[in-house]
Scaffold this active site. Structure first.
Site, mmCIF file in Angstrom:
data_model
loop_
_atom_site.group_PDB
_atom_site.id
_atom_site.type_symbol
_atom_site.label_atom_id
_atom_site.label_comp_id
_atom_site.label_asym_id
_atom_site.label_seq_id
_atom_site.Cartn_x
_atom_site.Cartn_y
_atom_site.Cartn_z
ATOM 1 N N GLU A 81 80.307 -62.803 -11.590
ATOM 2 C CA GLU A 81 80.214 -62.838 -10.137
ATOM 3 C C GLU A 81 81.112 -63.850 -9.393
ATOM 4 O O GLU A 81 81.042 -64.375 -8.407
ATOM 5 C CB GLU A 81 78.485 -63.189 -9.703
ATOM 6 C CG GLU A 81 78.266 -64.416 -10.249
ATOM 7 C CD GLU A 81 76.707 -65.011 -9.651
ATOM 8 O OE1 GLU A 81 76.663 -65.184 -8.610
ATOM 9 O OE2 GLU A 81 75.772 -65.073 -10.785
ATOM 10 N N CYS A 113 73.619 -63.068 -11.479
ATOM 11 C CA CYS A 113 73.707 -63.244 -12.945
ATOM 12 C C CYS A 113 73.001 -62.074 -13.937
ATOM 13 O O CYS A 113 73.011 -62.336 -15.190
ATOM 14 C CB CYS A 113 72.516 -64.607 -12.914
ATOM 15 S SG CYS A 113 73.033 -65.804 -12.082
ATOM 16 N N SER A 206 64.827 -69.020 -3.553
ATOM 17 C CA SER A 206 65.387 -68.471 -4.718
ATOM 18 C C SER A 206 64.495 -68.836 -6.051
ATOM 19 O O SER A 206 64.435 -68.008 -6.847
ATOM 20 C CB SER A 206 67.003 -68.928 -4.969
ATOM 21 O OG SER A 206 67.021 -70.304 -5.487
ATOM 22 N N HIS A 245 66.734 -66.901 -18.250
ATOM 23 C CA HIS A 245 67.911 -67.502 -17.340
ATOM 24 C C HIS A 245 67.544 -68.890 -17.087
ATOM 25 O O HIS A 245 66.743 -69.184 -16.418
ATOM 26 C CB HIS A 245 67.887 -66.392 -16.249
ATOM 27 C CG HIS A 245 68.887 -66.773 -15.357
ATOM 28 N ND1 HIS A 245 70.185 -66.928 -15.700
ATOM 29 C CD2 HIS A 245 69.059 -67.476 -14.010
ATOM 30 C CE1 HIS A 245 71.019 -67.355 -14.665
ATOM 31 N NE2 HIS A 245 70.433 -67.694 -13.642
HETATM 32 N N1 CAA Z 1 62.823 -88.692 -10.972
HETATM 33 C C1 CAA Z 1 62.407 -87.481 -11.989
HETATM 34 N N2 CAA Z 1 62.298 -86.181 -10.941
HETATM 35 C C2 CAA Z 1 62.546 -86.170 -9.866
HETATM 36 C C3 CAA Z 1 63.098 -87.357 -8.983
HETATM 37 C C4 CAA Z 1 63.332 -88.680 -9.846
HETATM 38 N N3 CAA Z 1 63.694 -89.808 -9.186
HETATM 39 N N4 CAA Z 1 63.194 -87.104 -7.695
HETATM 40 C C5 CAA Z 1 62.862 -85.571 -7.662
HETATM 41 N N5 CAA Z 1 62.488 -85.221 -8.808
HETATM 42 C C6 CAA Z 1 62.209 -83.849 -9.241
HETATM 43 C C7 CAA Z 1 61.438 -83.148 -7.849
HETATM 44 O O1 CAA Z 1 59.734 -83.425 -8.258
HETATM 45 C C8 CAA Z 1 61.750 -81.559 -8.355
HETATM 46 O O2 CAA Z 1 60.852 -81.136 -9.402
HETATM 47 P P1 CAA Z 1 59.785 -79.938 -9.184
HETATM 48 O O3 CAA Z 1 60.793 -78.811 -9.004
HETATM 49 O O4 CAA Z 1 59.238 -79.857 -10.643
HETATM 50 O O5 CAA Z 1 58.741 -80.393 -8.232
HETATM 51 C C9 CAA Z 1 63.003 -81.646 -8.875
HETATM 52 O O6 CAA Z 1 63.036 -82.993 -9.081
HETATM 53 C C10 CAA Z 1 64.096 -80.922 -7.949
HETATM 54 O O7 CAA Z 1 63.770 -81.912 -6.847
HETATM 55 P P2 CAA Z 1 64.040 -81.024 -5.259
HETATM 56 O O8 CAA Z 1 63.292 -79.763 -5.377
HETATM 57 O O9 CAA Z 1 63.558 -82.010 -4.310
HETATM 58 O O10 CAA Z 1 65.392 -80.629 -5.226
HETATM 59 P P3 CAA Z 1 66.411 -80.066 -4.124
HETATM 60 O O11 CAA Z 1 65.555 -79.619 -2.948
HETATM 61 O O12 CAA Z 1 67.512 -81.147 -3.860
HETATM 62 O O13 CAA Z 1 67.002 -78.874 -4.844
HETATM 63 C C11 CAA Z 1 67.168 -76.722 -5.824
HETATM 64 C C12 CAA Z 1 66.547 -78.117 -5.992
HETATM 65 C C13 CAA Z 1 66.664 -76.104 -4.878
HETATM 66 C C14 CAA Z 1 67.015 -76.004 -7.288
HETATM 67 C C15 CAA Z 1 68.748 -76.962 -5.612
HETATM 68 O O14 CAA Z 1 69.398 -77.675 -6.932
HETATM 69 C C16 CAA Z 1 69.311 -75.480 -5.462
HETATM 70 O O15 CAA Z 1 69.427 -75.011 -4.483
HETATM 71 N N6 CAA Z 1 70.059 -74.820 -6.692
HETATM 72 C C17 CAA Z 1 70.767 -73.642 -6.884
HETATM 73 C C18 CAA Z 1 69.787 -72.674 -6.702
HETATM 74 C C19 CAA Z 1 69.253 -72.266 -7.862
HETATM 75 O O16 CAA Z 1 69.601 -72.597 -8.994
HETATM 76 N N7 CAA Z 1 67.910 -71.294 -8.195
HETATM 77 C C20 CAA Z 1 67.404 -71.003 -9.180
HETATM 78 C C21 CAA Z 1 66.699 -69.696 -9.018
HETATM 79 S S1 CAA Z 1 67.780 -68.424 -8.359
HETATM 80 C C22 CAA Z 1 68.520 -68.141 -9.997
HETATM 81 O O17 CAA Z 1 68.348 -68.471 -11.212
HETATM 82 C C23 CAA Z 1 69.967 -67.437 -10.049
HETATM 83 C C24 CAA Z 1 71.117 -68.367 -10.060
HETATM 84 O O18 CAA Z 1 71.552 -68.716 -11.332
HETATM 85 C C25 CAA Z 1 71.487 -68.951 -8.972
#
Ligand code: CAA
Length: 397
Positions: A81, A113, A206, A245
């Site tokens: 991609e 992916c 996602s 994945h």
């Molecule tokens: N210590 C330990 N853990 C902590 C922490 C700390 N100090 N602070 C936060 N956390 C934890 C949170 O509790 C959370 O864990 P859970 O999910 O178990 O609740 C984790 O850290 C992440 O925190 P947030 O959810 O608040 O993080 P965020 O909102 O900033 O972003 C995300 C997370 C949405 C995954 C972001 O990184 C993102 O958009 N990533 C890209 C999209 C993605 O990868 N999606 C996956 C599914 S789609 C797919 O798989 C296709 C692909 O390849 C893209």
């Protein structure tokens, strides 16, 4: 007739960023990236590396490790991609760099992916149908994951390629014919507009789309497989390992929890280390590599698991946003683990050079103009992107 993996090859960029340092630079607690997302390091490609050079390096390792001469390859498909052209496929550049024969079907597949899995399934059908006539398919998953500096997706970037040699003489994994379950749905969870190098993503949505697709594909797999694999207890205990994945390690944990809950497990996290742990060792050092992520996790399982997996069944879940997903299974061949260990994949990751956060940010900015970079000699003797001349990409080999 059996069909599966005869060889595998991996390529990663030569530089990486430490996630704990990235967190400090972004004013975030390091625990959020390292434990919260489950990523320790992520690969960052320099200006002379792109989807083509990563694909070519991984493909060369797959061929050499299997002792397969280029003329035996009858199909080359690159799932990506991160295309470098709207028309010319990455696969054609790879064909040229590796000196693959002209009587070879060469093309590129795309579905986020899932693109590499689409190619792999096509290659397995090609072998099963008898069309391969003893020749082999080279399936390469190559991507550069980019969300941009300061975005929530930034700690889930990465880059790398996994190449798989598919044939009727599988020495690593035999994929079980007909045992696959597919789930697809038109959703807007993650996309990469033609005008943008960075992916756009509705992050939390996602995650939900991924889990919905896992449930659908897993159910479809069970319908397709019938009573096989036979066994007592929870359905997923019929697998010696589960490979998901991996956009980031925590996603695999969420996936496993979901799948075990679907199975009726009242303590769904208890089996995580046993069934999933080994598949995350390499991905946690590389980051997301989109099409190749699940196959990097499979290589990690074969390379780092202390269990003897010979003759045992592995469940694989591939997810591509947008979306298309597939749950399928394979059986590990004798000596497969020793063969993958001999590739020295952990050493490959150890030899990378760490970038400081300002260096990484400069590399990210430079990559925005990479497609118009004028040709100049790149250091080293490996496959390198040298720039463009007359709108044509030029590579050193
Ligand atoms: N210590 C330990 N853990 C902590 C922490 C700390 N100090 N602070 C936060 N956390 C934890 C949170 O509790 C959370 O864990 P859970 O999910 O178990 O609740 C984790 O850290 C992440 O925190 P947030 O959810 O608040 O993080 P965020 O909102 O900033 O972003 C995300 C997370 C949405 C995954 C972001 O990184 C993102 O958009 N990533 C890209 C999209 C993605 O990868 N999606 C996956 C599914 S789609 C797919 O798989 C296709 C692909 O390849 C893209």
């Amino acid at each position: 007739m059996q069909a599966g993996l005869e060889g595998i090859g991996i390529a990663v960029p030569t530089t990486y960023v430490e996630l704990s340092e990235l967190a400090v630079a972004r004013g975030v607690a390091p625990g959020k990236y390292v434990e919260g997302l489950g990523v320790t390091r992520m690969c960052v490609p320099l200006e002379d590396e792109d989807t083509v050079t990563l694909a070519a390096r991984a493909a060369r390792m797959a061929l050499q490790s299997a002792g397969c001469p280029p003329e035996q390859v009858g199909m080359l498909v690159v799932g990506t991609e991160t295309a470098v052209d709207h028309s010319k496929p990455v696969a054609s550049y790879v064909q040229g760099l590796l000196g693959l024969p002209t009587n070879c079907r060469v093309f590129e597949t795309k579905h986020a992916c899932y693109g590499g899995t689409a190619a792999l399934q096509m290659a397995l059908d090609w072998v099963h149908a008898g069309s391969a006539k003893g020749r082999k398919a080279l399936i390469v998953c190559s991507d550069i994951a980019r969300y941009g500096i300061g975005t929530p997706g930034e700690p889930t970037q990465g880059a790398g390629a996994v190449a798989m040699l598919v044939s009727d003489q599988p020495r690593l994994v035999v994929f079980e014919k007909g045992k696959t379950g597919v789930y697809s749905k038109d959703v807007m969870d993650f996309w990469r507009p033609l005008y943008s190098k960075d992916a756009l993503v509705d992050g939390h949505y996602s995650v939900q789309c991924y889990l919905d697709a896992l449930a659908g594909a897993y159910r479809a797999y069970q319908e397709a497989a019938g009573e096989e694999p036979a066994g007592e207890g929870l359905y997923s205990d019929r697998f010696a390992a589960l490979v998901y994945h991996v956009p980031y390690g925590k996603m695999s944990r969420k996936a496993h929890r979901h799948l075990r809950t679907l199975d009726g497990d009242t303590d769904p996290d208890a089996s995580f280390d046993r069934l999933v742990g080994s598949s995350l060792v390499l991905p946690s050092q590389v980051g997301n590599i989109y099409t190749g992520s699940m196959y990097m996790a499979l290589a990690s399982l074969l390379s780092t698991s202390r269990e003897d997996l010979t003759g045992r069944r592995v469940g694989l879940f591939s997810y591509g946003s947008g979306s298309c997903a597939e749950f399928f299974s394979g059986v590990v061949r004798p000596e497969a683990q020793a063969r993958v260990r001999s590739l020295g994949l952990e050493g490959l990751l150890e030899r990378r050079r760490k970038l400081s956060i300002p260096e990484y940010e400069e590399v990210m900015r430079a990559r925005e103009r990479i497609d118009e970079k004028p040709v100049r000699d790149a250091p080293g003797t490996d496959f390198r992107y040298q720039g463009t001349r007359d709108h044509k990409r030029v590579y050193a080999s």
